[in-house]
Design a protein around this motif. Structure first.
Motif, PDB file in Angstrom:
ATOM      1  N   ILE A 234       0.685  -1.147  -0.226  1.00 15.92           N
ATOM      2  CA  ILE A 234      -0.080   0.039  -0.203  1.00 15.92           C
ATOM      3  C   ILE A 234       0.329   0.975   0.247  1.00 15.92           C
ATOM      4  N   GLY A 235       0.421   1.376  -0.704  1.00 16.18           N
ATOM      5  CA  GLY A 235       1.230   3.468  -0.733  1.00 16.18           C
ATOM      6  C   GLY A 235       1.894   3.770  -2.476  1.00 16.18           C
ATOM      7  N   SER A 236       2.213   4.729  -2.600  1.00 15.75           N
ATOM      8  CA  SER A 236       3.141   4.740  -3.668  1.00 15.75           C
ATOM      9  C   SER A 236       3.842   5.505  -4.417  1.00 15.75           C
ATOM     10  N   PRO A 237       5.112   6.135  -4.751  1.00 22.21           N
ATOM     11  CA  PRO A 237       6.409   4.762  -4.415  1.00 22.21           C
ATOM     12  C   PRO A 237       6.017   4.065  -2.938  1.00 22.21           C
ATOM     13  N   GLN A 238       6.388   3.023  -3.306  1.00 22.13           N
ATOM     14  CA  GLN A 238       6.756   2.061  -2.321  1.00 22.13           C
ATOM     15  C   GLN A 238       7.487   2.280  -0.866  1.00 22.13           C
ATOM     16  N   MET A 239       6.444   2.365   0.164  1.00 21.85           N
ATOM     17  CA  MET A 239       7.785   2.009   1.763  1.00 21.85           C
ATOM     18  C   MET A 239       8.872   1.917   1.418  1.00 21.85           C
ATOM     19  N   ASN A 240       9.729   2.900   1.954  1.00 21.49           N
ATOM     20  CA  ASN A 240      11.424   2.431   1.785  1.00 21.49           C
ATOM     21  C   ASN A 240      11.594   1.084   3.440  1.00 21.49           C
ATOM     22  N   ILE A 241      11.815   0.089   2.851  1.00 18.22           N
ATOM     23  CA  ILE A 241      12.283  -0.510   4.088  1.00 18.22           C
ATOM     24  C   ILE A 241      13.528  -0.271   4.455  1.00 18.22           C
ATOM     25  N   LEU A 242      14.483  -0.281   5.244  1.00 17.14           N
ATOM     26  CA  LEU A 242      16.308  -0.435   5.446  1.00 17.14           C
ATOM     27  C   LEU A 242      16.228  -0.793   6.860  1.00 17.14           C
ATOM     28  N   ARG A 243      17.854  -1.801   6.352  1.00 13.48           N
ATOM     29  CA  ARG A 243      18.104  -1.897   8.168  1.00 13.48           C
ATOM     30  C   ARG A 243      18.298  -1.105   9.024  1.00 13.48           C
ATOM     31  N   GLY A 244      17.661  -1.901   9.899  1.00 17.57           N
ATOM     32  CA  GLY A 244      17.944  -0.628  10.891  1.00 17.57           C
ATOM     33  C   GLY A 244      18.368  -1.878  12.378  1.00 17.57           C
ATOM     34  N   ARG A 245      18.965  -1.033  13.877  1.00 20.95           N
ATOM     35  CA  ARG A 245      19.838  -1.468  15.024  1.00 20.95           C
ATOM     36  C   ARG A 245      18.794  -0.946  15.874  1.00 20.95           C
ATOM     37  N   ILE A 246      18.600  -1.955  17.077  1.00 20.32           N
ATOM     38  CA  ILE A 246      17.972  -0.606  18.176  1.00 20.32           C
ATOM     39  C   ILE A 246      19.191  -1.351  19.693  1.00 20.32           C
ATOM     40  N   ALA A 247      19.679  -0.163  20.187  1.00 17.12           N
ATOM     41  CA  ALA A 247      20.692  -0.347  21.609  1.00 17.12           C
ATOM     42  C   ALA A 247      20.866   0.313  22.329  1.00 17.12           C
ATOM     43  N   GLY A 248      20.192  -0.082  23.864  1.00 12.23           N
ATOM     44  CA  GLY A 248      19.951   0.689  24.584  1.00 12.23           C
ATOM     45  C   GLY A 248      18.502   1.656  24.394  1.00 12.23           C
ATOM     46  N   GLY A 249      17.931   1.230  23.596  1.00 15.04           N
ATOM     47  CA  GLY A 249      16.478   1.996  23.031  1.00 15.04           C
ATOM     48  C   GLY A 249      16.500   3.043  22.138  1.00 15.04           C
ATOM     49  N   ARG A 250      17.882   3.579  21.614  1.00 18.27           N
ATOM     50  CA  ARG A 250      17.585   4.536  20.470  1.00 18.27           C
ATOM     51  C   ARG A 250      17.610   3.530  19.270  1.00 18.27           C
ATOM     52  N   LEU A 251      17.716   4.140  18.113  1.00 17.93           N
ATOM     53  CA  LEU A 251      17.599   3.488  16.511  1.00 17.93           C
ATOM     54  C   LEU A 251      18.724   4.286  16.129  1.00 17.93           C
ATOM     55  N   GLU A 252      18.820   2.767  14.913  1.00 19.82           N
ATOM     56  CA  GLU A 252      19.834   3.387  14.616  1.00 19.82           C
ATOM     57  C   GLU A 252      19.855   2.944  12.941  1.00 19.82           C
ATOM     58  N   VAL A 253      19.915   3.992  12.206  1.00 16.48           N
ATOM     59  CA  VAL A 253      19.487   4.241  10.283  1.00 16.48           C
ATOM     60  C   VAL A 253      19.849   4.336   9.740  1.00 16.48           C
ATOM     61  N   LEU A 254      20.260   4.369   8.824  1.00 15.63           N
ATOM     62  CA  LEU A 254      21.227   5.585   7.741  1.00 15.63           C
ATOM     63  C   LEU A 254      22.160   6.476   8.204  1.00 15.63           C
ATOM     64  N   GLY A 255      23.570   5.431   8.820  1.00 23.70           N
ATOM     65  CA  GLY A 255      24.051   6.717   9.616  1.00 23.70           C
ATOM     66  C   GLY A 255      23.642   7.326  10.941  1.00 23.70           C
ATOM     67  N   GLY A 256      22.632   7.803  11.627  1.00 22.09           N
ATOM     68  CA  GLY A 256      21.320   8.063  11.966  1.00 22.09           C
ATOM     69  C   GLY A 256      20.753   7.647  13.131  1.00 22.09           C
ATOM     70  N   VAL A 257      20.949   8.749  14.123  1.00 23.94           N
ATOM     71  CA  VAL A 257      20.132   8.174  15.547  1.00 23.94           C
ATOM     72  C   VAL A 257      18.867   8.511  15.876  1.00 23.94           C
ATOM     73  N   VAL A 258      17.462   7.807  16.647  1.00 26.81           N
ATOM     74  CA  VAL A 258      16.281   8.131  16.846  1.00 26.81           C
ATOM     75  C   VAL A 258      16.751   7.866  18.709  1.00 26.81           C
ATOM     76  N   GLU A 259      16.656   8.839  18.636  1.00 33.40           N
ATOM     77  CA  GLU A 259      16.375   8.273  20.623  1.00 33.40           C
ATOM     78  C   GLU A 259      15.081   8.337  21.236  1.00 33.40           C
ATOM     79  N   GLY A 260      15.124   7.204  22.384  1.00 33.58           N
ATOM     80  CA  GLY A 260      13.895   7.160  23.027  1.00 33.58           C
ATOM     81  C   GLY A 260      12.858   5.805  22.386  1.00 33.58           C
ATOM     82  N   VAL A 261      13.492   5.151  22.002  1.00 27.49           N
ATOM     83  CA  VAL A 261      12.070   3.504  21.216  1.00 27.49           C
ATOM     84  C   VAL A 261      12.520   2.586  22.212  1.00 27.49           C
ATOM     85  N   GLY A 262      11.355   3.142  22.042  1.00 25.61           N
ATOM     86  CA  GLY A 262      11.221   1.655  23.546  1.00 25.61           C
ATOM     87  C   GLY A 262      10.980   0.415  23.870  1.00 25.61           C
TER      88      GLY A 262
END
Ligand code: ATP
Length: 349
Positions: A234-262
């Motif tokens: 669902i959706g066009s263009p398609q949703m981007n699906i990327l590899r990421g990692r959660i470590a210590g409540g932080r999401l690491e993806v695309l070389g950036g970090v998102v804080e506070g991911v529970g």
């Protein structure tokens, strides 16, 4: 009108298991769209509701009444096929009247009902023509008129707009929806076109490989996809699906970090819709090289190559698109980030 309930429906064709246990409840007067790729079992589901196919396991109920073993003629359903299936040697009037004649409805009543259906579909000026004297769109209207003329409890439509050109299709899809609401008829509509599904369905049933992936309103399946299949279908263009990692409540993806991911630590898949990628900083910010740009006039689709090597497609609706070869900073807000488990693709957040 009738609600429809499918319970544990299994259907096999030889070694092919077309339906692997379908459970679905459709409310009285609701429009439900079965959406999925070719071969996922949409038509088979519809044919089982119509009584044209018997399930190997499971039951079909209309308003709580078990109709699993009833033949089509005793079910009070009407079906509109992709091919319309009009009788070429009969005039439009007789095509529409045909189901009433089979039911031995008296002549006066036939005339009244055919006129009613023809007026609703705005084809009352075509009643004396033969099908070959009609455009594709007019034939489609005749097929729908013939389906509603018996005032069925359940209206089934299988890829019914797919023979029409793009402009007519867009017009007809909103007309079908209006007609369904006006009649208050329970409708099950099959399509592989996600936009059509979103326009017509009160709820959308996303299917793949004989299984239901998600049932929800158009907004739910778009904003809260249950898994990566629904997310990318669902959706066009398609949703981007990327590899990421959660470590210590932080999401690491695309070389950036998102804080506070529970979420617990581990490898994940991260979903971002192209329309949710913006130029400039966000809760997730990444640097990228502009690979190429498709300028669509009102908006542009930009292929970005992040410093991690990941490719991210962005759909930009505001401002001038960046030029190919340039470097940009792009961002996504936290609430637009979907997280799925890496093994099975199920939504985590
Ligand atoms: P499409 O969008 O291409 O019409 P669909 O989602 O409607 O696909 P179905 O037509 O329900 O899919 O088919 C589901 C599966 O069952 C497919 O693998 C198909 O090949 C198989 N199938 C359907 N009808 C039969 C049949 N009569 N005999 C054998 N296999 C069948």
């Amino acid at each position: 009108m009738a609600g429809v309930r499918l319970e544990g429906i299994v259907k096999k064709f030889g070694k092919t298991v077309a339906l692997k246990g379908i459970d679905l409840e459709i409310r009285d007067g609701e429009a439900v769209v079965l959406l999925g790729p070719s071969g996922c079992g949409k038509t088979t589901t519809l044919r089982i509701v119509a009584g044209l196919e018997r399930p190997d396991e499971g039951r079909v109920y209309f308003d709580g009444r078990d109709v699993t073993r009833l033949p089509p003629k005793d079910r009070n359903v009407a079906m509109v096929f992709q091919s319309y299936a009009l009788w070429p040697h009969m005039r439009v009037f007789d095509n529409i009247a045909f189901p009433l004649k089979i039911k031995r409805v008296p002549r006066g009543e036939v005339v009244r009902r055919v006129r009613w259906a023809a007026e609703l579909l705005e084809i009352d000026h075509l009643l004396d023509r033969y099908p070959h004297q009609l455009s594709g769109g007019q034939q489609q209207r005749v097929a729908v008129a013939r389906a509603i003329v018996t005032e069925p409890e359940v209206l089934l439509m299988d890829e019914s707009l797919s023979n029409l050109d793009a402009i007519l299709r867009i017009k007809m899809r909103s007309e079908i929806k209006k007609l369904q609401k006006r009649l208050g008829v329970t409708m099950i509509y099959v399509t592989h076109d996600q936009v059509e599904a979103m326009v017509i369905g009160d709820r959308v049933v996303v299917m793949n490989f004989g299984e239901i992936q998600q049932v929800g309103t158009p907004s739910e399946v778009y904003h809260r996809p249950a898994n990566t299949f629904v997310a990318t279908f669902i959706g066009s263009p398609q949703m981007n699906i990327l590899r990421g990692r959660i470590a210590g409540g932080r999401l690491e993806v695309l070389g950036g970090v998102v804080e506070g991911v529970g979420l617990p630590d581990g490898e994940v898949l991260v979903g971002v819709r192209p329309e949710d990628v913006k130029l400039g900083r966000g809760d997730l910010t990444f640097e990228a090289h502009v690979d190429f740009v498709e300028d669509l006039g009102s908006d542009s689709v930009v292929h970005l190559k992040a410093t991690t090597g990941d490719v991210v497609v962005a759909k930009l609706t505001e401002g001038e698109p960046p030029s190919p070869g340039s470097r940009v900073v792009a961002g996504v807000y936290r609430e637009k980030i979907h997280i799925f488990d890496r093994e099975r693709g199920r939504a985590l957040a």
